[in-house]
Design a protein around this motif. Structure first.
Motif, short mmCIF file in Angstrom:
data_model
loop_
_atom_site.label_atom_id
_atom_site.label_comp_id
_atom_site.label_asym_id
_atom_site.label_seq_id
_atom_site.Cartn_x
_atom_site.Cartn_y
_atom_site.Cartn_z
N ASP A 78 76.14 -24.78 63.73
CA ASP A 78 77.71 -24.30 63.30
C ASP A 78 78.29 -23.08 63.12
OD1 ASP A 78 76.13 -22.60 62.28
OD2 ASP A 78 75.46 -23.47 60.45
N HIS A 79 78.65 -22.53 64.62
CA HIS A 79 79.10 -21.73 65.04
C HIS A 79 79.65 -20.49 63.72
CE1 HIS A 79 80.21 -23.63 68.37
NE2 HIS A 79 80.76 -24.93 66.97
N LEU A 80 78.59 -20.60 62.78
CA LEU A 80 78.02 -19.20 61.98
C LEU A 80 77.09 -18.64 62.13
CD1 LEU A 80 79.37 -20.60 58.59
CD2 LEU A 80 80.55 -19.58 59.85
N PRO A 81 77.41 -16.96 61.89
CA PRO A 81 75.86 -16.07 61.78
C PRO A 81 75.13 -16.35 61.61
CG PRO A 81 77.81 -14.69 61.40
CD PRO A 81 78.29 -16.03 61.91
N VAL A 82 73.70 -16.06 61.37
CA VAL A 82 72.51 -16.13 60.51
C VAL A 82 72.74 -14.62 59.89
CG1 VAL A 82 70.20 -16.89 59.72
CG2 VAL A 82 71.36 -18.11 61.64
N ILE A 83 72.54 -14.45 58.39
CA ILE A 83 72.29 -13.41 58.33
C ILE A 83 71.86 -13.63 56.70
CG2 ILE A 83 73.67 -10.55 57.61
CD1 ILE A 83 76.16 -11.45 58.98
N GLY A 84 70.39 -12.85 56.81
CA GLY A 84 69.98 -12.19 55.03
C GLY A 84 68.75 -12.28 55.74
N GLU A 85 67.94 -12.37 54.68
CA GLU A 85 66.33 -12.95 54.81
C GLU A 85 66.21 -14.04 54.10
OE1 GLU A 85 62.78 -10.61 52.41
OE2 GLU A 85 64.21 -10.90 50.87
N ASP A 86 65.39 -14.05 55.45
CA ASP A 86 64.34 -15.90 55.31
C ASP A 86 63.26 -16.13 54.55
OD1 ASP A 86 63.08 -18.43 56.66
OD2 ASP A 86 63.62 -17.45 58.16
N HIS A 87 64.37 -17.28 53.59
CA HIS A 87 63.33 -17.59 52.62
C HIS A 87 61.72 -17.88 52.69
CE1 HIS A 87 64.49 -21.51 53.94
NE2 HIS A 87 63.84 -21.02 53.14
N ARG A 88 61.39 -18.31 53.99
CA ARG A 88 59.84 -18.84 54.40
C ARG A 88 59.22 -17.25 55.13
NH1 ARG A 88 62.17 -22.02 59.62
NH2 ARG A 88 63.89 -19.87 59.45
N LEU A 89 59.22 -17.06 54.98
CA LEU A 89 59.03 -15.46 55.45
C LEU A 89 59.43 -14.13 55.03
CD1 LEU A 89 56.68 -14.10 56.92
CD2 LEU A 89 57.89 -14.03 59.18
N PRO A 90 58.49 -13.60 53.22
CA PRO A 90 59.84 -12.22 53.20
C PRO A 90 59.14 -11.09 54.52
CG PRO A 90 58.80 -14.02 51.45
CD PRO A 90 58.09 -14.64 52.67
#
Length: 387
Positions: free
Chosen positions: A330-342
Motif C-alpha cells: 500500500d506504499h506506506l511504511p509500517v511504524i509502531g508496535e505489533d499488536h500480535r507480539l508485545p
C-alpha cells in the motif's frame, strides 16, 4: 551492551534514526546488522529528502515533518559530536519537475495544485524560468514546477552520524550479527533477541531490516508483507560545479513511485553530488533478491536522462550500482508496535523514501515507545491498518 532496553535490528538510516531518537530519550539501545552498518539499502540510495514526489496523504505528512526535522536534528548532532563527525553534505538545493510532453503537462500541474493545498511549496514556473534554474535542461518543456523544499544529503554519512550519537550516549552498534528471531516470556512478550551467536536479553526489538523486514518478521512470529524492490543508479565522471543545480526529474517519476507493478519501470531523475558526479536514475523492479545488473535497465536510464539533459550524451558513465528497497503493497511504511507480539516494533516499508522519511520515523517511533504525544498521526502506519 549485555542487557539493552531495546535491540534495533538493522543499521541503515531508518534503524539508526530510531536508535538515535531512543537514546536521546535515555533508553539503552543495541543496534545490530547482518552486514556492515549503512552498507545495505542505505548505501544504494541517492540521499533524497523530498516532498515533491508524494501525493497528499499520510506519507506526505510524514515527509513534511521529516523535512522540518532534518536540519534541526543535524544542528543538534553537530553541537553534540562536532562538525567533522556530523558532516553529512546537507544540500537544501530544491527540486525541479518537468513535463516534456503535452500529455504529461496537465497531470503535473494538477498534482502540484493538490500538493499546494496540502501545504507544499510547489511553484508553477514557465519554460524560460526552468531554463534559468537549469541552463543545460532540454528546451522541450511543456510544464514545470519548482519545489524549493526538496533537499539532499549523503546517506552513508547521515547514518554513521546518527550511529555516532548512539555510541556517544552509551549505546552499542554491532555489525555482522544476523538476527534469527525472538524469545518470548511466559506471558508472550519479548524477552530476548536470538542471533547466530547467542540470545540477547532485552525488553523490546525494533524491526528495521529494510527489504529483509518481511523475513525477520516471519522469523519473529508476526509476519508483515514487506518485499524487496530493486533500483539502479548510474554515476557519471565528475563534472564542473553547478552543471546540474537541483534534483531534476521528469513528471513520470511520480507515477513510477506510486505504482505497484512488478515489471521494470524507469523514470528520469538527474542530480549532482558534492563530489561533482551526477547521479542518474531511477528504476523500480520486483525481482526478489536478484542483484544482477541488467544492461537493458542501464541503457533505458541513460536514454531517458539524455532526453532531459542532452549534454549527458557526451558524458562518460563511471559506474553503476543497485540496491533493494523495502516495498509495502500500500506504499506506506509500517511504524509502531505489533499488536500480535508485545515488544516487537516495526520501522520499515519506506521503499525509496527512507532517507527523507528517516528523521520523522525515528522521532515517531520513540514518541510512541515512550508514551509521548506523537508529532504526526501514527494510525495510517500501524501494522494492523486496513488496506
Amino acid at each position: 551492551m549485555a542487557h539493552p532496553d531495546v535491540v534495533v535490528v538493522g543499521a541503515g538510516v531508518i534503524g539508526a534514526a530510531c536508535a538515535e531518537a531512543l537514546t536521546a530519550r535515555g533508553i539503552g539501545v543495541l543496534v545490530l546488522d547482518r552486514g556492515a552498518p549503512a552498507a545495505g539499502t542505505t548505501a544504494a540510495g541517492e540521499g533524497n529528502v523530498l516532498v515533491s514526489d508524494k501525493e497528499p496523504g499520510p506519507e506526505l505528512v510524514l515527509a513534511q515533518a521529516s523535512r522540518r526535522r532534518w536540519p534541526t536534528l543535524l544542528a543538534e548532532l553537530r553541537d553534540e559530536l562536532g562538525p567533522t563527525v556530523a558532516e553529512v553534505e546537507w544540500e537544501p538545493k530544491g527540486g525541479l519537475v518537468v513535463a516534456t510532453t503535452s500529455a504529461s503537462a496537465q497531470p503535473l500541474t494538477d498534482f502540484a495544485t493538490a500538493q499546494r493545498d496540502a501545504g507544499v511549496d510547489a511553484r508553477r514556473i514557465t519554460a524560460n524560468e526552468a531554463i534559468e534554474l537549469e541552463p543545460r535542461l532540454t528546451k522541450e518543456i511543456a510544464a514545470a514546477v519548482h519545489y524549493p523544499e526538496d533537499a539532499q544529503l549523503q546517506p552513508v554519512l547521515a547514518t554513521t552520524t546518527l550511529l555516532a550519537a548512539v555510541r556517544k550516549r552509551g549505546g552499542e552498534v554491532r555489525g555482522h550479527t544476523e538476527a534469527l528471531g525472538v524469545d518470548r516470556s511466559t506471558n508472550g512478550t519479548i524477552k530476548a533477541l536470538r542471533t547466530k551467536h547467542n540470545s540477547i536479553p532485552c525488553g523490546a526489538v525494533v524491526n528495521a531490516c529494510g527489504p529483509w523486514s518481511g523475513a525477520f518478521s516471519r522469523a519473529a512470529g508476526a509476519a508483515i508483507d514487506i518485499q524487496p524492490r530493486r533500483g539502479v543508479v548510474l554515476v557519471t565522471v565528475p563534472l564542473p560545479p553547478n552543471t546540474v543545480r537541483h534534483k531534476v526529474y521528469d513528471a513520470d517519476y511520480v507515477g513510477a513511485v506510486a505504482s505497484g507493478d512488478a515489471d521494470l519501470q524507469t523514470s528520469t531523475v538527474v542530480e549532482s553530488t558534492q563530489a561533482g558526479t551526477v547521479l542518474v536514475g531511477s528504476s523500480r523492479q520486483r525481482v526478489g533478491f536478484d542483484d544482477s545488473l541488467r544492461v537493458e535497465v542501464l541503457r533505458e536510464l541513460a536514454r531517458k536522462a539524455v532526453r532531459l539533459f542532452p549534454f549527458l550524451a557526451d558524458v562518460q558513465i563511471m559506474r553503476s550500482y543497485g540496491g533493494f528497497r523495502p516495498y509495502a503493497p500500500d506504499h506506506l511504511p509500517v511504524i509502531g508496535e505489533d499488536h500480535r507480539l508485545p515488544g516487537l516494533w516495526h520501522a520499515t516499508g519506506h521503499e525509496g523514501a527512507g532517507i527523507g522519511l528517516a528523521a520523522a520515523t525515528g522521532q515517531l517511533l520513540a514518541e510512541l515507545f515512550t508514551g509521548q504525544a506523537p508529532h504526526v498521526d501514527p494510525v495510517p502506519f500501524r501494522v494492523d491498518r486496513q488496506p
